[in-house]
Design a protein around this motif. Structure first.
Motif, PDB file in Angstrom:
ATOM      1  N   THR A   1       0.822  -1.203   0.000  1.00 16.89           N
ATOM      2  CA  THR A   1       0.000   0.000   0.000  1.00 16.89           C
ATOM      3  C   THR A   1       0.855   1.252   0.000  1.00 16.89           C
ATOM      4  O   THR A   1       1.972   1.275   0.527  1.00 16.89           O
ATOM      5  CB  THR A   1      -0.971   0.015   1.197  1.00 16.89           C
ATOM      6  OG1 THR A   1      -1.846   1.136   1.101  1.00 16.89           O
ATOM      7  CG2 THR A   1      -0.234   0.065   2.522  1.00 16.89           C
TER       8      THR A   1
ATOM      9  N   THR B   1      -2.960  -1.541  -2.937  1.00 21.49           N
ATOM     10  CA  THR B   1      -3.817  -0.356  -2.797  1.00 21.49           C
ATOM     11  C   THR B   1      -2.979   0.917  -2.921  1.00 21.49           C
ATOM     12  O   THR B   1      -1.864   0.990  -2.400  1.00 21.49           O
ATOM     13  CB  THR B   1      -4.563  -0.316  -1.445  1.00 21.49           C
ATOM     14  OG1 THR B   1      -3.626  -0.187  -0.370  1.00 21.49           O
ATOM     15  CG2 THR B   1      -5.380  -1.578  -1.244  1.00 21.49           C
TER      16      THR B   1
ATOM     17  N   SER C   1      -6.676   6.528   3.271  1.00 22.70           N
ATOM     18  CA  SER C   1      -6.395   5.220   3.869  1.00 22.70           C
ATOM     19  C   SER C   1      -7.570   4.728   4.697  1.00 22.70           C
ATOM     20  O   SER C   1      -7.867   3.530   4.719  1.00 22.70           O
ATOM     21  CB  SER C   1      -5.136   5.294   4.735  1.00 22.70           C
ATOM     22  OG  SER C   1      -3.977   5.353   3.930  1.00 22.70           O
TER      23      SER C   1
ATOM     24  N   VAL D   1      -9.462   1.121   4.054  1.00 23.17           N
ATOM     25  CA  VAL D   1      -9.737   0.094   5.068  1.00 23.17           C
ATOM     26  C   VAL D   1     -11.242  -0.147   5.186  1.00 23.17           C
ATOM     27  O   VAL D   1     -11.699  -1.288   5.268  1.00 23.17           O
ATOM     28  CB  VAL D   1      -9.136   0.512   6.424  1.00 23.17           C
ATOM     29  CG1 VAL D   1      -9.528  -0.475   7.513  1.00 23.17           C
ATOM     30  CG2 VAL D   1      -7.609   0.592   6.324  1.00 23.17           C
TER      31      VAL D   1
ATOM     32  N   LYS E   1      -7.726  -5.632   3.200  1.00 20.05           N
ATOM     33  CA  LYS E   1      -6.972  -6.062   4.370  1.00 20.05           C
ATOM     34  C   LYS E   1      -6.164  -7.293   3.992  1.00 20.05           C
ATOM     35  O   LYS E   1      -6.359  -7.898   2.930  1.00 20.05           O
ATOM     36  CB  LYS E   1      -7.912  -6.385   5.533  1.00 20.05           C
ATOM     37  CG  LYS E   1      -8.919  -7.486   5.219  1.00 20.05           C
ATOM     38  CD  LYS E   1      -9.978  -7.618   6.309  1.00 20.05           C
ATOM     39  CE  LYS E   1      -9.391  -7.992   7.638  1.00 20.05           C
ATOM     40  NZ  LYS E   1     -10.432  -8.240   8.666  1.00 20.05           N
TER      41      LYS E   1
ATOM     42  N   GLY F   1       1.152  -6.241   6.061  1.00 18.61           N
ATOM     43  CA  GLY F   1       1.234  -5.217   5.032  1.00 18.61           C
ATOM     44  C   GLY F   1       2.568  -4.502   5.009  1.00 18.61           C
ATOM     45  O   GLY F   1       3.277  -4.417   6.027  1.00 18.61           O
TER      46      GLY F   1
ATOM     47  N   PRO G   1      -4.454   0.762   8.559  1.00 20.81           N
ATOM     48  CA  PRO G   1      -4.584  -0.670   8.284  1.00 20.81           C
ATOM     49  C   PRO G   1      -4.249  -1.528   9.498  1.00 20.81           C
ATOM     50  O   PRO G   1      -4.849  -2.592   9.695  1.00 20.81           O
ATOM     51  CB  PRO G   1      -3.597  -0.909   7.136  1.00 20.81           C
ATOM     52  CG  PRO G   1      -2.662   0.236   7.168  1.00 20.81           C
ATOM     53  CD  PRO G   1      -3.445   1.395   7.694  1.00 20.81           C
ATOM     54  N   THR G   2      -3.319  -1.075  10.326  1.00 19.30           N
ATOM     55  CA  THR G   2      -2.926  -1.864  11.500  1.00 19.30           C
ATOM     56  C   THR G   2      -4.035  -1.899  12.533  1.00 19.30           C
ATOM     57  O   THR G   2      -4.432  -2.974  13.012  1.00 19.30           O
ATOM     58  CB  THR G   2      -1.647  -1.294  12.125  1.00 19.30           C
ATOM     59  OG1 THR G   2      -0.580  -1.375  11.178  1.00 19.30           O
ATOM     60  CG2 THR G   2      -1.259  -2.073  13.375  1.00 19.30           C
TER      61      THR G   2
ATOM     62  N   GLY H   1      -7.914  -2.000  10.340  1.00 20.69           N
ATOM     63  CA  GLY H   1      -8.041  -3.076   9.366  1.00 20.69           C
ATOM     64  C   GLY H   1      -7.453  -4.403   9.792  1.00 20.69           C
ATOM     65  O   GLY H   1      -7.496  -5.371   9.023  1.00 20.69           O
TER      66      GLY H   1
ATOM     67  N   THR I   1      -4.502  -5.335   9.875  1.00 22.26           N
ATOM     68  CA  THR I   1      -3.428  -5.706   8.960  1.00 22.26           C
ATOM     69  C   THR I   1      -2.144  -5.102   9.501  1.00 22.26           C
ATOM     70  O   THR I   1      -1.830  -3.930   9.213  1.00 22.26           O
ATOM     71  CB  THR I   1      -3.704  -5.179   7.539  1.00 22.26           C
ATOM     72  OG1 THR I   1      -4.948  -5.675   7.062  1.00 22.26           O
ATOM     73  CG2 THR I   1      -2.596  -5.600   6.577  1.00 22.26           C
TER      74      THR I   1
ATOM     75  N   THR J   1       1.084  -3.519   9.692  1.00 24.45           N
ATOM     76  CA  THR J   1       1.744  -2.926   8.537  1.00 24.45           C
ATOM     77  C   THR J   1       3.001  -2.183   8.965  1.00 24.45           C
ATOM     78  O   THR J   1       2.980  -1.420   9.942  1.00 24.45           O
ATOM     79  CB  THR J   1       0.786  -1.958   7.817  1.00 24.45           C
ATOM     80  OG1 THR J   1      -0.385  -2.678   7.412  1.00 24.45           O
ATOM     81  CG2 THR J   1       1.429  -1.343   6.586  1.00 24.45           C
TER      82      THR J   1
END
Length: 437
Positions: A109, A173, A185, A189, A194, A198, A390-391, A394, A396, A398
């Motif tokens: 991403t 992404t 961002s 998400v 996800k 990441g 994202p962390t 999401g 994920t 990252t």
């Protein structure tokens, strides 16, 4: 030849394609505008270019203009939720390349918006006509962060050319709005993109950075009393001229005091960060007329905070109160400010994140960078990046990892070494191969 050597050799043999891809992306003036309701001149075109590249790789893609007001209402008070954003003509892009099944997924991403180039006189080249000079690619966004976007795209392309199958999905992404708050961002998400881990390809000099700062932007409002600057004032209170320039100086001196305290405060330092948290004065607006005592002033500040300082909403509420209390104490030291204290309006709160060093993906990625002949040592990302969204939202985890010296970000003559692009592409490709088995 081992697989890692085969991957590295193929990338080295095709490094010009990485450079060409980056030059293509740099040629789009995807400038983020100060007015968040207006589209930058090249944001959509840049995303359309990337969408075509993803579809050529066999990815299913999703290009959409997020609904800013709806997102704000849904996530009000949470990271990334910034009021007043609209995204017409400012699309996000997502793509998914399905694996054979049973493996861990990865999300690559980045953001394609760039800050304005500033005065053209400060550039030796046209910021949107990229050039390669002395094995460095010049152009606005070369470091922050289209260089990283080019690397993550080419890593997937090279693996596909080598016929290397992956069991886990690869999610790709690219977002807008990062340079003014990160709502792109958040929209990404919220859209459901996800993965099990990441990589955000912000510039980190090709060091794995599992940590970034949160930032607060604040506007300190200082009210003086205007008067004739060339005449002797009758008093120094609310009935006579009170120079807002001098009041701003006093407040900035007070900011220096808290910065000196934070320098030695364990809560404001992290072993992976080169510098302690700071309050940075980034803009100053004061005065109304050349021969009048300034009656009003504004001080714009950029305040850093660490993941350990986040409040229950995942934001910098604790640090906001700390700064507000310090500003109040500065005002108490001055008779006029005691009666007419400066106020602070918070403009932005961009969150942060930290991925533990013993997380399985961090360790897998470290092995990949070793095989790419890079240092596996972890570092902190001193600026803000969007890894918190994202962390945290999401799920994920990252990390930041990207080519180029981060200090080149936002500068004229922004440039990234070709060798950094090659090494970054190697590391990402090897990480995908190891993680997505």
């Amino acid at each position: 030849m081992r697989l890692s050597e085969k991957i590295s050799a193929h990338i080295e043999a095709n490094q010009q394609r990485i450079v060409d891809t980056l030059c293509d992306i740099l040629s789009f003036p995807s400038i983020v505008l100060v007015d968040p309701t207006q589209a930058g001149p090249g944001e959509r075109d840049c995303q359309l270019y990337l969408q075509k590249r993803l579809e050529k790789l066999g990815m299913t893609t999703d290009l959409w203009d997020p609904d800013g007001p709806a997102l704000y209402e849904k996530y009000k008070g949470r990271p990334g939720a910034n009021k007043g954003r609209t995204f017409e003509g400012r699309p996000n892009l997502g793509g998914t390349l399905k694996g054979t099944g049973g493996g861990k997924s990865i999300m690559l991403t980045g953001h394609i918006d760039v800050v304005p180039p500033g005065a053209r006189a400060h550039w030796n080249t046209d910021p949107f006509l990229p050039q390669v000079i002395d094995q460095q690619v010049f152009g606005r966004g070369a470091v922050d962060m289209k260089g990283g976007v080019a690397c993550m795209l080419m890593a997937v392309e090279f693996l596909q050319e080598l016929g290397i199958e992956h069991a886990g999905d690869i999610v790709f992404t690219t977002v807008v709005d990062e340079e003014i708050g990160g709502m792109g961002s958040l929209a990404m998400v919220d859209r459901g993109f996800k993965a099990d881990a990441g990589i955000m390809t912000e510039p980190s000099a090709n060091r794995i950075a599992p940590l970034c700062h949160g930032i607060l932007w604040g506007k300190i409002l200082v009210n003086g009393v205007g008067g004739h600057a060339e005449l002797m004032p009758n008093s120094w209170d609310s009935t006579g001229p009170v120079d807002a320039v001098q009041l701003c100086r006093q407040i900035m001196d007070g900011i220096d005091i808290i910065n000196r305290r934070w320098q030695f405060d364990p809560k404001k330092n992290h072993p992976l960060m080169e510098l302690p948290n700071q309050i940075l004065v980034t803009q100053l607006k004061v005065g109304e007329h050349p021969s009048s005592t300034a009656g009003y002033g504004e001080i714009i500040i950029d305040v850093q905070y660490l993941p350990s300082e986040k409040d229950s909403f995942g934001l910098g509420g604790h640090v906001k109160r700390e700064v507000e209390e310090h500003l109040a104490n500065i005002c108490l030291a001055d008779p006029y400010l005691r009666q007419h204290p400066a106020k602070i309006e918070w403009i932005l709160d961009a969150d942060c994140a930290e991925i533990p060093a013993d997380h399985p993906f961090v360790q897998t990625f470290q092995q990949a960078v070793i095989e790419a002949r890079l240092s596996p040592a972890l570092s902190g990302f001193g600026a803000h990046s969007d890894i918190g969204l994202p962390t945290g939202l999401g799920n994920t985890p990252t990390v930041n990892f990207g080519p180029g010296d981060p200090a080149q970000s936002h500068q004229p003559n922004e440039r990234v070494p070709v060798i950094d692009l090659v090494n970054c592409t190697k590391a990402i490709a090897l990480a995908i191969e190891k993680w997505c088995k």
